[in-house]
Write an enzyme that holds these catalytic residues in place. Structure first.
Site, PDB file in Angstrom:
ATOM      1  N   ARG A 102      32.828 -10.029 -18.098  1.00  0.00           N
ATOM      2  CA  ARG A 102      32.365 -11.098 -18.989  1.00  0.00           C
ATOM      3  C   ARG A 102      31.747 -10.554 -20.254  1.00  0.00           C
ATOM      4  O   ARG A 102      31.071  -9.522 -20.237  1.00  0.00           O
ATOM      5  CB  ARG A 102      31.317 -11.958 -18.269  1.00  0.00           C
ATOM      6  CG  ARG A 102      31.943 -12.970 -17.341  1.00  0.00           C
ATOM      7  CD  ARG A 102      31.066 -14.175 -17.084  1.00  0.00           C
ATOM      8  NE  ARG A 102      29.671 -13.864 -16.875  1.00  0.00           N
ATOM      9  CZ  ARG A 102      28.694 -14.743 -17.039  1.00  0.00           C
ATOM     10  NH1 ARG A 102      28.963 -15.976 -17.427  1.00  0.00           N
ATOM     11  NH2 ARG A 102      27.440 -14.409 -16.814  1.00  0.00           N
ATOM     12  N   SER A 163      27.674  -2.407 -13.123  1.00  0.00           N
ATOM     13  CA  SER A 163      27.255  -2.533 -11.720  1.00  0.00           C
ATOM     14  C   SER A 163      27.924  -1.535 -10.792  1.00  0.00           C
ATOM     15  O   SER A 163      28.666  -1.894  -9.868  1.00  0.00           O
ATOM     16  CB  SER A 163      27.509  -3.966 -11.261  1.00  0.00           C
ATOM     17  OG  SER A 163      26.883  -4.837 -12.163  1.00  0.00           O
ATOM     18  N   ASP A 218      23.480  -4.840 -12.108  1.00  0.00           N
ATOM     19  CA  ASP A 218      23.414  -6.300 -11.931  1.00  0.00           C
ATOM     20  C   ASP A 218      22.215  -6.755 -11.097  1.00  0.00           C
ATOM     21  O   ASP A 218      21.680  -7.847 -11.303  1.00  0.00           O
ATOM     22  CB  ASP A 218      24.728  -6.867 -11.354  1.00  0.00           C
ATOM     23  CG  ASP A 218      25.202  -6.166 -10.091  1.00  0.00           C
ATOM     24  OD1 ASP A 218      24.570  -5.179  -9.675  1.00  0.00           O
ATOM     25  OD2 ASP A 218      26.218  -6.600  -9.513  1.00  0.00           O
TER      26      ASP A 218
HETATM   27  C1  BGC Z   1      27.430  -1.021  -6.700  1.00  0.00           C
HETATM   28  C2  BGC Z   1      26.087  -1.493  -7.217  1.00  0.00           C
HETATM   29  C3  BGC Z   1      26.128  -2.967  -7.502  1.00  0.00           C
HETATM   30  C4  BGC Z   1      26.650  -3.740  -6.306  1.00  0.00           C
HETATM   31  C5  BGC Z   1      26.740  -5.231  -6.559  1.00  0.00           C
HETATM   32  C6  BGC Z   1      27.910  -1.898  -5.565  1.00  0.00           C
HETATM   33  O1  BGC Z   1      29.207  -1.531  -5.191  1.00  0.00           O
HETATM   34  O2  BGC Z   1      27.343   0.313  -6.272  1.00  0.00           O
HETATM   35  O3  BGC Z   1      25.706  -0.767  -8.359  1.00  0.00           O
HETATM   36  O4  BGC Z   1      24.830  -3.409  -7.822  1.00  0.00           O
HETATM   37  O5  BGC Z   1      27.926  -3.263  -5.956  1.00  0.00           O
HETATM   38  O6  BGC Z   1      27.570  -5.529  -7.616  1.00  0.00           O
END
Ligand code: BGC
Length: 474
Positions: A102, A163, A218
């Site tokens: 996004r 994320s 995130d």
């Molecule tokens: C990532 C995290 C992320 C989570 C939720 C995981 O696979 O390693 O950094 O916060 O997914 O999106």
């Protein structure tokens, strides 16, 4: 009015959901199926054991001496200040963390914000190709958005919600540690994600329109976004395609933090709890299907906790458990179909759709299974399949509940709000209530907690972080 199935308000319609009595439906399987799926049902003792192990791993991640070999990395984020509600200004935000990506423009005003966003798809070949191609695609989408929103004449601060596990070295510098959730651009492991994005902006010729202020996870975005509204928010949780949590830790405990103390005495810690269990710690509750999911994944041996909980794997777990029951001749009279034997054919959203029906109504379940090539389904078959879905979502919710209870204990707060986002939490009809129910058992009596759905957490959280980085706070 008594709370019945019909008048349950879905958590996504409520900002804050306090403990409320609720009869979470439990479907009755045949005794043989119940028995065959015993290993999916975690007892309170299992969960208490899980909490102890997670606490040990969090402490290892935080401490300088044990951090290098720790599994739950607990990366400091360099966010030391929670929002005040007085942040203002216009920001761009990028949200990269799944197949959808996004771009947003957000205008923060005192206690109010306006937001416009557009979602782009990340094509499969970009998810597993070169890092340059992935970030060039991100920059190209941002360019389209800048033109659409007529922002070509502006230079806006940008908050980048990224994320995936990142070793942060500053608010605007982070080294890519690993990819998760089906991404695999391994040529950029060890590189600074902000520099990679900046290079792509330059190649695209839009560096004049953007100043990257902050890169945040995130979970941190969710926490920031909820903290903007709730003064008690100290934990952020994501249960979506992946899972992870972050929380507010005292600087004195965050031994890996290298930055200056800006005065608050705390820092946000990105736990990266998806990796919990990568050293075998969770073997005492893993099932053969958990092992199979891991072994056939793009990242075997990694993100073991995530693979037991999150949306990327939930549907596949149900499919494998259906096959377990079929092989034992306890389902469909031992029959299966080509589709049922195909990886990822049972989508995670089916779990929510099946469980969203009133108990006893199996219309959706029947349609889904028929679509997968199954015919002549008995009522008991459909009931058993719903029970399998319930086992998988219940186990995931209980593990999240135990994880959150561990973090609540770690913060030592007596009153705490947890900001939550992610498709599983948003769309599953009972996930919220399953978590609440179990947390009431696991959290120390006297501690008051509530779970708050984050509205557009990642975008607003990134803008708020960019705001505090550019000191637009009056
Ligand atoms: C990532 C995290 C992320 C989570 C939720 C995981 O696979 O390693 O950094 O916060 O997914 O999106």
């Amino acid at each position: 009015m008594a709370e019945t199935e019909e008048n349950i308000e879905h958590p996504s319609h409520k900002r804050t959901c306090m403990c409320r009595p609720l009869n979470i439906p439990r479907t009755k399987p045949t005794p043989e199926v119940l028995n065959l799926l015993k290993d999916l049902q975690l007892t309170d003792d299992n969960l208490k054991q899980y909490m102890k192990l997670l606490m040990t791993d969090i402490r290892k991640g935080l401490a300088r001496a044990t951090h290098p070999t720790s599994i739950v990395k607990c990366y400091p984020t360099y966010i030391q200040d929670l929002p005040t509600g007085r942040e203002t200004g216009k920001y761009l935000a990028l949200d990269l963390g799944g197949t959808n990506f996004r771009v947003l423009v957000i205008e923060l005003e005192k206690n109010h914000f306006e937001m416009t966003s557009r979602t782009f798809v990340i094509p499969q070949d970009k998810m597993v190709g070169s890092g340059k191609d992935l970030f060039d695609h991100v920059a190209a989408c941002l360019h389209v958005f800048i033109k659409e929103q007529k922002l070509e004449q502006e230079c806006l601060p940008l908050g980048f919600t990224y994320s995936f596990p990142l070793v942060q070295e500053a608010l605007n510098k982070g080294i890519i540690e690993r990819w998760t959730k089906g991404f695999k651009c391994d040529d950029v492991l060890g590189r600074d994600v902000v520099q990679l994005l900046q290079d792509s902006l330059v190649r695209r010729g839009i560096q004049k329109n953007v100043k990257i202020q902050a890169v945040i996870n995130d979970t941190a975005g969710t926490l920031m976004s909820c903290a903007w509204k709730s003064p008690y928010c100290r934990i952020g949780l994501i249960v979506g395609t992946g899972t992870n949590a972050c929380y507010v830790e005292k600087l004195t405990n965050a031994e890996m933090f290298n930055g200056p103390n800006k005065g608050s005495g705390v820092v946000l810690i990105n736990c990266e709890w998806g990796a919990f269990g990568d050293d075998g710690t969770l073997n005492f509750i893993r099932t053969p299907e958990d092992i199979q999911i891991d072994e056939t994944s793009i990242n075997p041996g990694k993100q073991i906790h995530e693979k037991m909980i999150s949306g990327m794997y939930m549907g596949e777990l149900v499919r494998l458990l259906i096959l377990r029951c079929v092989k034992a001749r306890l389902l469909f009279g031992g029959r299966d179909s080509v589709d049922l034997n195909q990886k990822d054919k049972f989508q995670t959203k089916y779990v929510s759709e099946i469980e969203a029906q009133k108990p006893g109504n199996h219309d959706r379940c029947k349609a889904i299974l028929e679509n997968l090539g199954m015919q002549n389904l008995s009522d008991q078959d459909l009931q058993n399949v719903r029970f399998i879905c319930e086992c998988v979502s219940r186990r995931a919710a209980h593990m999240c509940a135990a994880g959150l209870s561990t973090l609540i204990k770690k913060t030592e707060e007596k009153r705490i709000t947890i900001g939550i986002d992610g498709s599983v939490y948003r769309h599953h009809p009972y996930f919220h209530y399953l978590m609440m129910e179990k947390m009431k058992v696991l959290v120390k009596p006297g501690v008051v907690f509530d779970l708050m759905l984050s509205e557009d957490g990642s975008g607003r959280g990134a803008a708020l972080t960019a705001a505090s980085a550019s000191s637009s706070i009056y």
